[in-house]
Enzyme design. Structure first.
Site, PDB file in Angstrom:
ATOM      1  N   GLU A   1       1.024  -2.811 -10.191  1.00 23.70           N
ATOM      2  CA  GLU A   1       0.918  -3.803  -9.123  1.00 23.70           C
ATOM      3  C   GLU A   1       2.257  -4.510  -8.897  1.00 23.70           C
ATOM      4  O   GLU A   1       2.659  -4.745  -7.757  1.00 23.70           O
ATOM      5  CB  GLU A   1      -0.165  -4.831  -9.456  1.00 23.70           C
ATOM      6  CG  GLU A   1      -1.577  -4.265  -9.539  1.00 23.70           C
ATOM      7  CD  GLU A   1      -2.065  -3.687  -8.220  1.00 23.70           C
ATOM      8  OE1 GLU A   1      -1.394  -3.865  -7.182  1.00 23.70           O
ATOM      9  OE2 GLU A   1      -3.123  -3.039  -8.227  1.00 23.70           O
TER      10      GLU A   1
ATOM     11  N   HIS B   1       2.355   1.969  -3.415  1.00 24.65           N
ATOM     12  CA  HIS B   1       1.433   2.612  -4.352  1.00 24.65           C
ATOM     13  C   HIS B   1       1.421   4.126  -4.138  1.00 24.65           C
ATOM     14  O   HIS B   1       1.443   4.905  -5.092  1.00 24.65           O
ATOM     15  CB  HIS B   1       0.022   2.077  -4.152  1.00 24.65           C
ATOM     16  CG  HIS B   1      -0.302   0.878  -4.981  1.00 24.65           C
ATOM     17  ND1 HIS B   1      -0.096   0.818  -6.347  1.00 24.65           N
ATOM     18  CD2 HIS B   1      -0.844  -0.319  -4.646  1.00 24.65           C
ATOM     19  CE1 HIS B   1      -0.492  -0.356  -6.805  1.00 24.65           C
ATOM     20  NE2 HIS B   1      -0.945  -1.074  -5.793  1.00 24.65           N
TER      21      HIS B   1
ATOM     22  N   GLU C   1       0.826  -1.211   0.000  1.00 18.46           N
ATOM     23  CA  GLU C   1       0.000   0.000   0.000  1.00 18.46           C
ATOM     24  C   GLU C   1       0.858   1.258   0.000  1.00 18.46           C
ATOM     25  O   GLU C   1       0.609   2.204  -0.745  1.00 18.46           O
ATOM     26  CB  GLU C   1      -0.905  -0.001   1.231  1.00 18.46           C
ATOM     27  CG  GLU C   1      -1.901  -1.135   1.295  1.00 18.46           C
ATOM     28  CD  GLU C   1      -3.007  -0.984   0.267  1.00 18.46           C
ATOM     29  OE1 GLU C   1      -3.072   0.070  -0.384  1.00 18.46           O
ATOM     30  OE2 GLU C   1      -3.789  -1.934   0.120  1.00 18.46           O
TER      31      GLU C   1
END
Length: 254
Positions: free
Chosen positions: A184, A128, A125
């Site tokens: 990703e 990102h 997370e």
């Protein structure tokens, strides 16, 4: 001519950099405003968890990783990292630009996650957000994270929070659309090294994705709906494992 061209290039580069930083700051501010409103509504619903053993574990992993995430921040804008843990059976977690994050207790409790496995999700997370994947797809939405969906959708569906009146940022910009496979993969890789630098065992990464893929059979956790866990992904993590383990062992030998 060369010197003049060099100066023009330098000025152009500085202007472009300043514009990029301003854009990042604006997006981070918008995300922070929407995040605050979403969390306030979650508190009103009584779903914010600050005292359970699960919440304390999640916050502990977060606090240990933040200083290392800060070192990886190359956006030119300091992040004000913030994590909210919510009571929910949902197997989910998400992050917004600028380091605003939400973690669901169900993800930890239902899958019996270790602290190392929590760090895998946390690192992904954070990666990102650090790589500004939300900014890169500004026309798609400001949400980042494993789920790849908007905060208003996630909160409304999982928490019973009405986010329809958030003033536009999340509602207008956030849509239920996954990030690209390259995004990703990048988050997987950066998250792996980030958790290792913070002192968490990177060997937990491949097994976590297997565990989440198996959860719920064919339905699986909702956070995998836009975030496939396949053989190539686990192979990539294993490929990077020697380097990640070197970082982890060096960190823990200090």
């Amino acid at each position: 001519m060369f010197k003049k061209s060099k100066k023009i290039f330098a000025v152009s580069f500085i202007v472009a950099t300043l514009a990029a930083c301003a854009d990042t700051a604006q997006i981070n501010q918008e995300a922070a405003s929407s995040y605050t409103q979403t969390i306030n509504q979650a508190r009103a619903k009584g779903v914010v968890d600050t005292s359970s053993a699960t919440s304390k574990r999640i916050q502990s992993v977060f606090n240990q990783m933040v200083p290392y995430a800060d070192k990886e921040n190359t956006t030119g804008v300091k992040f004000n990292w913030q994590l909210t843990v919510v009571k929910s059976n949902e197997l989910n977690a998400w992050a917004m630009p600028g380091g605003k994050m939400m973690f669901y207790t169900g993800l930890v409790d239902k899958l019996n996650l270790t602290n190392d496995e929590i760090a895998v999700v946390m690192g992904h997370e954070m990666a990102h957000a650090l790589q500004e994947h939300g900014k890169q797809s500004r026309n798609v939405g400001i949400m980042t994270g494993i789920l790849g969906a908007a905060a208003d959708i996630a909160a409304a569906a999982t928490l019973g929070v009405d986010t329809g009146g958030l003033g536009g940022t999340v509602a207008d910009l956030g849509v239920n659309k996954p990030f690209s496979r390259s995004n990703e993969t990048e988050a997987d890789e950066i998250g792996l090294f980030l958790m290792a630098k913070a002192g968490f065992n990177p060997q937990a990464a491949p097994q976590l994705w297997v565990k989440m893929q198996k959860a719920g059979g064919s339905n699986g956790p909702s956070l995998l709906s836009t975030h496939p866990s396949d053989a190539s992904r686990q192979e990539n993590l294993q490929r990077l494992m020697p380097e990640a383990l070197k970082i982890y062992k060096a960190r823990n030998s200090k």
